[in-house]
Design a protein around this motif. Structure first.
Motif, PDB file in Angstrom:
ATOM      1  N   ASN A   1      45.728  82.216 -70.098  1.00 50.83           N
ATOM      2  CA  ASN A   1      46.944  82.927 -70.464  1.00 50.83           C
ATOM      3  C   ASN A   1      46.601  84.316 -70.994  1.00 50.83           C
ATOM      4  O   ASN A   1      46.311  84.481 -72.175  1.00 50.83           O
TER       5      ASN A   1
ATOM      6  N   LEU B   1      47.205  88.358 -72.073  1.00 47.58           N
ATOM      7  CA  LEU B   1      48.207  89.301 -72.566  1.00 47.58           C
ATOM      8  C   LEU B   1      48.055  90.595 -71.784  1.00 47.58           C
ATOM      9  O   LEU B   1      46.957  91.165 -71.715  1.00 47.58           O
ATOM     10  N   LEU B   2      49.123  91.063 -71.167  1.00 53.50           N
ATOM     11  CA  LEU B   2      49.094  92.308 -70.423  1.00 53.50           C
ATOM     12  C   LEU B   2      49.352  93.474 -71.375  1.00 53.50           C
ATOM     13  O   LEU B   2      50.271  93.413 -72.194  1.00 53.50           O
TER      14      LEU B   2
ATOM     15  N   LYS C   1      55.846  91.232 -65.875  1.00 55.77           N
ATOM     16  CA  LYS C   1      55.992  90.140 -66.844  1.00 55.77           C
ATOM     17  C   LYS C   1      56.872  89.018 -66.326  1.00 55.77           C
ATOM     18  O   LYS C   1      56.666  87.842 -66.670  1.00 55.77           O
ATOM     19  N   ASP C   2      57.856  89.378 -65.505  1.00 52.48           N
ATOM     20  CA  ASP C   2      58.791  88.370 -64.995  1.00 52.48           C
ATOM     21  C   ASP C   2      58.184  87.559 -63.858  1.00 52.48           C
ATOM     22  O   ASP C   2      58.242  86.319 -63.855  1.00 52.48           O
TER      23      ASP C   2
ATOM     24  N   LEU D   1      54.152  86.333 -67.851  1.00 47.97           N
ATOM     25  CA  LEU D   1      53.189  86.657 -68.893  1.00 47.97           C
ATOM     26  C   LEU D   1      53.791  87.615 -69.908  1.00 47.97           C
ATOM     27  O   LEU D   1      54.717  88.373 -69.602  1.00 47.97           O
ATOM     28  N   ASP D   2      53.251  87.597 -71.119  1.00 46.08           N
ATOM     29  CA  ASP D   2      53.666  88.553 -72.140  1.00 46.08           C
ATOM     30  C   ASP D   2      53.066  89.920 -71.834  1.00 46.08           C
ATOM     31  O   ASP D   2      51.952  90.025 -71.304  1.00 46.08           O
ATOM     32  N   HIS D   3      53.801  90.978 -72.206  1.00 44.07           N
ATOM     33  CA  HIS D   3      53.413  92.327 -71.815  1.00 44.07           C
ATOM     34  C   HIS D   3      53.708  93.289 -72.966  1.00 44.07           C
ATOM     35  O   HIS D   3      54.840  93.384 -73.439  1.00 44.07           O
TER      36      HIS D   3
ATOM     37  N   HIS E   1      46.832  84.505 -77.154  1.00 46.75           N
ATOM     38  CA  HIS E   1      46.445  84.666 -75.762  1.00 46.75           C
ATOM     39  C   HIS E   1      44.935  84.489 -75.591  1.00 46.75           C
ATOM     40  O   HIS E   1      44.156  84.734 -76.511  1.00 46.75           O
TER      41      HIS E   1
ATOM     42  N   TYR F   1      57.538  97.069 -64.688  1.00 49.74           N
ATOM     43  CA  TYR F   1      58.461  96.239 -65.466  1.00 49.74           C
ATOM     44  C   TYR F   1      58.720  94.887 -64.824  1.00 49.74           C
ATOM     45  O   TYR F   1      59.213  93.961 -65.480  1.00 49.74           O
TER      46      TYR F   1
END
Length: 690
Positions: free
Chosen positions: A400, A402-403, A423-424, A428-430, A375, A420
C-alpha cells in the motif's frame, strides 16, 4: 595495534569520479569536489584519491554547474580544490615518478603520496622519498591479479604490466626501501561486489610489518570487517559502494563496529564541513551579472572558440553525442555505455528478472507497515505514464503506497486530468504539495539566468518532496522510477543496485545549486525555500530511509509503461504530439519539459528530447537508427510555442530569453558560422550507418 580505519577510495579520470570494474571499464559518475565535501561532512577516517587519467588535464565541462574546476585544470589544480573541502588525512596517487612529483602533491594538500608503477620500475624513489619526507608519507599501491591456477601476481601501470613478483614479495621489497604503508587492491575483485580476497590480503599482511590497506570487492557493509578480523589489514577501503547508497559510510562504519571492530564512532554533520554547500554570495552575484552583461552584448558563452571545435562524436549504435548532458563514455567500437548497459538489461533471462522481483518483495516486506497503521512506502508521482506504472506495480505486489506529488504549476490539461485521476483509479491515498506561485515564478527566472534551466525548481522539488513526506510520516522506503543516467548514458551497472542519495540530488537534480543558493535573490527568504529543503542526515539515519529505483527490479521500458497505464487505468494522451518530439505520452506534467526546457538542452549541448526518445526506442528494438536520425532532424531544433506562455508567466521578452540561453552554449558543440549564425555538427552529416 592502532585503531582500524575505514577508508574511502575515489578514482578520478580527467577531473571526474569514475566507477571502476576490473580496471578496464570506467564510467563517469560524479564530481570530486562535492563528493569530498560530502565525505568530510561524515567525518570520514581517511581518503585515498587515485588519478587514473592518461593525460594531465581535468574537464568539469558544463557551464551550468555550480562547481567548476576553475582556471587550473591540472592534477595539482584539482588537488588544491579538493584540499579546501576536507581536513581528513588525504593520500593522493597518479602519475608520480619523481621526488618533484611527490613534493608538488604534498604542497598542494596531500598528506601522503600513493606510488604504483615507479615503485617497481624505479625503486630508489621509495628510499629517496622516505628520506626526504618520511616513511609516513610514502604509500605503495600493489594491484594483484589471481591467475587461473590460483597463483597471485603483482601488476603495475593500471593493472596492465606484470611484475613477475607475488604481492607479498613486492610488499617486502618496498617495505625494505622505506615505504610506510601498502594499498593492496584486487584487480579480479574490482567492481565485482563479492567481498575481499582474504587470502590475498592475509598473504601480504603476514609478509610485512607496515600497515596494509585492503581494497577491492566490497559489495555489502558486512564485507568490511573480515578484511581486519580475517585478513589482518590495518585498514579497509572501498570505492564503488560509497557512491551507490545513501549514508553509505555511516552505515558501513556502524556495521564494522557491530562486528566488533574498535573504530571511531559514527559521526554525522561535521561542524567544519556542512552538508549544504556554502556559497560566496558576492562572487556568485558577480557571475550572474557577468552573464547578463554578456547576454546584453550578444557575446554567447565566455569560452566560445574562435575556430571550429572538434567534431561531436555520435554513438554508432544509437543517436547519443559525446556532448551529452549526462557524462558519456564510448568503447573501442564507438558504442556508448548507455547502449552497453541497455543491452545487458534486455539480455537478462526471465529468471534474472524474477530474482530481482523477489529481492524487491523482500525489501518491501521488511519495511511493510505493521497492522496497517500507515503506508508501506512512498512513491513520488507526477501523474505520468511512469507514475501510473510504478503505483500499479507496487500495488500488484500486495503493498500500500502513499502517492506524493510536487506541483510545479506547468501541467498540460491532459496531464492534470491524469494526475487527479490517479487516486481514484488506483485506489490509493495521494498527497499533493503546492508551492507558492509567486515563488515559482521567481525560481523560473533565476533558474534560466543562473544555470540555463527554468525547471530547476521542479528537478529539486521532485527530488525533495517525497523524501520530506516519508520522514514526516515515518515511512522508511521510497520507490523511484528509473535512474536517468544509467538508462541513457550507462553511468552505472545494472548489477550495482544503486539507490537515490542526497549527493545524486545535489549533483544531478540541482546541478550543485542547493535551496540556500536562491535565498536573498529576488527577495526570496529561507522560509520561501522551505519546501525545497531535504531531510537532515540524522533524520535519514534514524529512520533508515532507503530510496530504490524500480528499474533495478523490473524491466523498465517507457512504451510498455504507457500501454499498461492506458489499458488498465484509462491514462490519457493528447491528440497531437509535442512540437519537439514524436512521442505523445511523456512529460505531460510539465509542458516545458518537452518544450522550451528541452530546447535549452539543445541550445547547450546540441541535442534534445527527440534524441532521448529515439535512442530509447532504438535500444528497445522498436525503431531503426536511420529512422531515428530522420526524427532528430525533424524535431530537435524546433523552438516550441510554449515559450509564449513561459515568457508571460515570468515577465521576460523573447529576445532576453534567447540572449541568456546563448551564453550557455557548449563551445565544444557550437561555433559561429556564416553571417555569425550558430552552427554545429549534425548526426545526419556523418556516415555512421543505420
Amino acid at each position: 595495534m592502532s585503531m582500524p580505519r575505514l577508508i574511502v577510495c575515489l578514482l578520478v579520470k580527467n577531473g571526474m569520479i569514475v566507477r571502476s570494474e576490473s580496471f578496464l571499464r570506467h564510467q563517469i559518475i560524479g564530481n570530486p569536489i562535492s563528493t569530498v565535501a560530502r565525505l568530510s561532512n561524515w567525518n570520514v577516517d581517511e581518503l585515498v584519491i587515485l588519478d587514473i587519467s592518461e593525460q594531465d588535464y581535468h574537464d568539469m565541462r558544463r557551464d551550468d554547474l555550480a562547481i567548476r574546476q576553475g582556471g587550473d585544470d591540472t592534477t595539482l589544480g584539482l588537488l588544491r580544490r579538493i584540499a579546501t573541502v576536507t581536513c581528513m588525512p588525504l593520500s593522493f596517487g597518479g602519475r608520480i615518478g619523481s621526488i618533484e612529483d611527490i613534493r608538488a602533491r604534498l604542497e598542494a594538500g596531500a598528506d601522503k603520496c600513493v606510488i604504483n608503477t615507479a615503485a617497481f620500475e624505479r625503486p630508489e624513489l621509495i628510499r629517496e622519498a622516505a628520506e626526504q619526507f618520511g616513511s609516513q608519507c610514502v604509500v605503495v599501491s600493489i594491484d594483484a591479479r589471481r591467475h587461473e591456477d590460483g597463483r597471485l601476481e603483482a601488476f603495475v601501470d593500471r593493472g596492465r604490466k606484470a611484475t613477475g613478483l607475488t604481492p607479498a614479495e613486492l610488499a617486502r621489497k618496498v617495505e625494505a626501501l622505506g615505504a610506510g604503508e601498502i594499498f593492496l587492491n584486487s584487480i579480479d575483485r574490482d567492481g565485482a561486489a563479492n567481498g575481499y580476497d582474504l587470502e590475498l590480503v592475509k598473504s601480504v599482511t603476514e609478509a610485512v610489518r607496515i600497515p596494509v590497506i585492503a581494497c577491492g570487492g566490497v559489495g555489502r557493509y558486512e564485507d568490511f570487517a573480515p578484511g581486519v578480523t580475517e585478513g589482518q589489514a590495518s585498514a579497509v577501503a572501498a570505492a564503488n559502494i560509497f557512491h551507490f547508497f545513501e549514508l553509505a559510510y555511516p552505515y558501513a562504519k556502524r556495521a564494522c563496529i557491530e562486528a566488533g571492530l574498535d573504530m571511531r564512532k559514527v559521526a554525522l554533520n561535521s561542524r567544519w564541513f556542512p552538508r549544504e554547500p556554502v556559497y560566496d554570495v558576492e562572487a556568485e552575484t558577480a557571475r550572474i551579472n557577468d552573464r547578463l552583461e554578456r547576454a546584453k552584448a550578444n557575446l554567447g558563452p565566455r569560452s566560445i572558440l574562435s575556430n571550429r571545435p572538434p567534431k561531436v562524436r555520435y554513438c554508432r549504435s544509437c543517436l547519443y553525442p559525446s556532448s551529452s548532458a549526462t557524462y558519456m563514455e564510448f568503447d573501442e567500437h564507438g558504442v556508448c555505455m548507455g547502449c552497453r548497459q541497455s543491452n545487458t538489461k534486455f539480455e537478462y533471462p526471465p529468471e534474472e528478472w524474477e530474482r530481482r522481483r523477489q529481492l524487491l518483495i523482500d525489501i518491501l516486506e521488511k519495511h511493510r507497515c505493521p497492522y496497517g497503521s500507515r503506508h508501506d512506502c512512498v512513491i513520488g508521482v507526477s501523474g505520468g505514464k511512469d507514475s501510473y506504472f510504478q503505483a500499479h506495480y507496487i500495488k500488484s505486489l500486495g503493498f500500500n503506497p502513499l502517492l506524493v506529488t510536487y506541483f510545479g504549476n506547468n501541467y498540460t490539461e491532459v496531464g492534470l486530468r491524469n494526475l487527479y485521476r490517479m487516486k481514484d483509479v488506483l485506489g490509493l491515498d495521494h498527497v499533493v504539495v503546492y508551492p507558492s506561485v509567486q515563488t515559482l515564478k521567481k525560481l523560473n527566472r533565476l533558474g534560466l539566468i543562473v544555470m540555463g534551466d527554468m525547471n530547476w525548481h521542479a528537478h529539486i522539488g521532485i527530488g525533495t518532496t517525497p523524501m520530506r513526506e516519508a520522514v514526516l510520516r515515518g515511512i522508511p522506503l521510497v520507490i523511484w522510477g528509473e535512474h536517468g543516467e544509467m538508462d541513457l548514458s550507462g553511468q552505472f551497472s545494472m548489477n550495482d543496485m544503486l539507490e537515490r542519495t542526497y549527493r545524486y540530488r545535489l549533483e544531478r537534480d540541482a546541478r550543485g545549486y542547493e535551496w540556500n543558493y536562491m535565498v536573498g535573490r529576488e527577495g526570496l527568504t529561507a522560509q520561501d525555500m522551505s519546501l525545497w529543503t531535504y531531510p537532515s542526515d540524522q533524520q535519514i539515519y534514524d529512520l533508515g530511509l532507503k530510496i530504490l529505483f524500480l528499474s533495478n527490479y523490473t524491466l523498465w521500458e517507457g512504451n510498455d509503461n504507457l500501454k499498461v497505464s492506458q489499458e488498465l487505468y484509462g491514462f490519457e494522451v493528447p491528440d497531437i504530439s509535442f512540437e519537439r518530439t514524436y512521442r505523445k505520452g511523456s512529460n505531460l506534467d510539465d509542458m516545458h519539459e518537452n518544450g522550451m526546457h528541452d530546447y535549452l538542452k539543445y541550445i547547450k549541448f546540441g541535442y534534445g528530447r527527440c534524441t532521448d526518445h529515439a535512442t530509447k526506442d532504438i535500444r528497445a528494438g522498436k525503431m531503426t537508427r536511420a529512422r531515428g536520425v530522420e526524427l532528430v532532424r525533424q524535431y530537435d531544433h524546433v523552438k516550441s510555442s510554449d515559450l509564449k506562455r513561459w515568457l508571460e508567466y515570468v515577465g521576460m521578452s523573447e529576445a532576453e530569453f534567447d540572449a541568456i540561453a546563448d551564453t550557455f552554449r557548449d563551445p565544444r558543440v557550437w561555433w559561429r558560422g556564416e553571417n555569425g549564425a550558430w552552427a554545429k555538427d549534425n548526426i545526419w552529416d556523418e556516415d555512421f550507418g543505420s
